[in-house]
Design a protein around this motif. Structure first.
Motif, PDB file in Angstrom:
ATOM      1  N   UNK A  11     -52.811  14.539 -18.740  1.00 28.49           N
ATOM      2  CA  UNK A  11     -51.758  15.482 -18.413  1.00 28.49           C
ATOM      3  C   UNK A  11     -50.960  15.055 -17.190  1.00 28.49           C
ATOM      4  N   UNK A  12     -51.663  14.611 -16.164  1.00 31.46           N
ATOM      5  CA  UNK A  12     -50.968  14.142 -14.965  1.00 31.46           C
ATOM      6  C   UNK A  12     -50.164  12.876 -15.263  1.00 31.46           C
ATOM      7  N   UNK A  13     -50.688  12.017 -16.150  1.00 30.76           N
ATOM      8  CA  UNK A  13     -49.941  10.821 -16.531  1.00 30.76           C
ATOM      9  C   UNK A  13     -48.656  11.214 -17.239  1.00 30.76           C
ATOM     10  N   UNK A  14     -48.709  12.222 -18.097  1.00 29.28           N
ATOM     11  CA  UNK A  14     -47.500  12.688 -18.776  1.00 29.28           C
ATOM     12  C   UNK A  14     -46.499  13.250 -17.768  1.00 29.28           C
ATOM     13  N   UNK A  15     -46.969  13.945 -16.750  1.00 33.28           N
ATOM     14  CA  UNK A  15     -46.065  14.451 -15.714  1.00 33.28           C
ATOM     15  C   UNK A  15     -45.393  13.295 -14.972  1.00 33.28           C
ATOM     16  N   UNK A  16     -46.159  12.224 -14.716  1.00 31.95           N
ATOM     17  CA  UNK A  16     -45.569  11.056 -14.065  1.00 31.95           C
ATOM     18  C   UNK A  16     -44.503  10.419 -14.952  1.00 31.95           C
ATOM     19  N   UNK A  17     -44.786  10.325 -16.256  1.00 34.98           N
ATOM     20  CA  UNK A  17     -43.802   9.765 -17.180  1.00 34.98           C
ATOM     21  C   UNK A  17     -42.544  10.635 -17.225  1.00 34.98           C
ATOM     22  N   UNK A  18     -42.720  11.940 -17.185  1.00 33.80           N
ATOM     23  CA  UNK A  18     -41.570  12.842 -17.184  1.00 33.80           C
ATOM     24  C   UNK A  18     -40.695  12.600 -15.957  1.00 33.80           C
ATOM     25  N   UNK A  19     -41.327  12.389 -14.810  1.00 35.71           N
ATOM     26  CA  UNK A  19     -40.560  12.130 -13.591  1.00 35.71           C
ATOM     27  C   UNK A  19     -39.840  10.788 -13.684  1.00 35.71           C
ATOM     28  N   UNK A  20     -40.495   9.777 -14.279  1.00 39.08           N
ATOM     29  CA  UNK A  20     -39.846   8.484 -14.452  1.00 39.08           C
ATOM     30  C   UNK A  20     -38.602   8.614 -15.330  1.00 39.08           C
ATOM     31  N   UNK A  21     -38.733   9.350 -16.447  1.00 39.33           N
ATOM     32  CA  UNK A  21     -37.596   9.526 -17.354  1.00 39.33           C
ATOM     33  C   UNK A  21     -36.480  10.326 -16.669  1.00 39.33           C
ATOM     34  N   UNK A  22     -36.848  11.313 -15.865  1.00 37.99           N
ATOM     35  CA  UNK A  22     -35.840  12.077 -15.132  1.00 37.99           C
ATOM     36  C   UNK A  22     -35.099  11.188 -14.144  1.00 37.99           C
TER      37      UNK A  22
END
Length: 228
Positions: A1-12
């Protein structure tokens, strides 16, 4: 879940960078050659010159709405300046999924001015096998590898601009153009993170129930001593 949050921030962050870049006026490609990679990604550019009608590459395994196809990388010769050649991604064409034949791309004749954006791939491309390019034209490729492309064109690598230019959708030379900024949106990454966190919470609750006398305690609540 935290990895997905990091990916979301990268895409943002990519989306924010793209918006900043697209606000800049198009510049001649020859003025941007010395810029570092991070300043080139999504940079609007203007090209003046002409395509080599018979020389183009087909970027393999590009799916659009469930249909197999290729992206057409045209060889564009600049009217002046250095480098002399740049690969222009004209967009997508449908292709034979059995790979028995190569699709044709309508040629563009004469000198023209194009507008587009420099595309810098976010990482190394995934390739099934590193195969030599076939004889004849067009040539199907799995990724943009400058050394192979320069060898196929029989030119030094330094005569090729190091990154392809993705043509604007409203350009006369464009084919089917729908450039995705990112393969998965930040919202989807947030959704995946929520799913993982919910799954973790459910598993933790089940573990707690199976590893304790919680069910027995809950079952005895509200019962009188006589009931027990």
């Amino acid at each position: 879940g935290f990895w997905q949050l990091e990916r979301a921030e990268e895409k943002s962050a990519i989306s924010r960078e793209f918006e900043l870049m697209r606000q800049q006026p198009p510049a001649p490609l020859t003025e941007l050659v010395e810029l570092p990679q991070q300043q080139l990604a999504y940079r609007p550019v203007q090209l003046r010159g002409q395509f080599h009608p018979q020389h183009y590459f087909l970027l393999d395994n590009k799916m659009v709405q469930g249909r197999y196809g290729n992206e057409v990388l045209g060889v564009f010769e600049l009217a002046e300046g250095s480098p002399r050649l740049v690969l222009v991604n004209r967009g997508w064409v449908v292709a034979d999924p059995g790979r028995r034949s190569l699709p044709d791309a309508p040629p563009v004749q004469g000198e023209l001015t194009l507008a587009g954006q420099v595309y810098v791939a976010p990482g190394k491309p995934y390739m099934l096998a590193d195969k030599p390019l076939a004889d004849g034209w067009p040539k199907r490729v799995q990724a943009v590898q400058l050394d192979k492309i320069a060898a196929a064109l029989d030119v030094p690598v330094d005569e090729l601009f190091p990154y392809p230019v993705r043509i604007d959708a409203d350009d006369a030379a464009a084919l089917y153009v729908d450039w995705p900024l990112v393969n998965v949106s930040p919202a989807k990454h947030f959704g995946y993170a929520v799913q993982w966190f919910l799954m973790s919470a459910v598993l933790a609750f089940l573990y707690l129930v199976r590893s304790s006398n919680l069910l027995a305690v809950l079952g005895n609540r509200g019962r009188t001593p006589d009931d027990r």
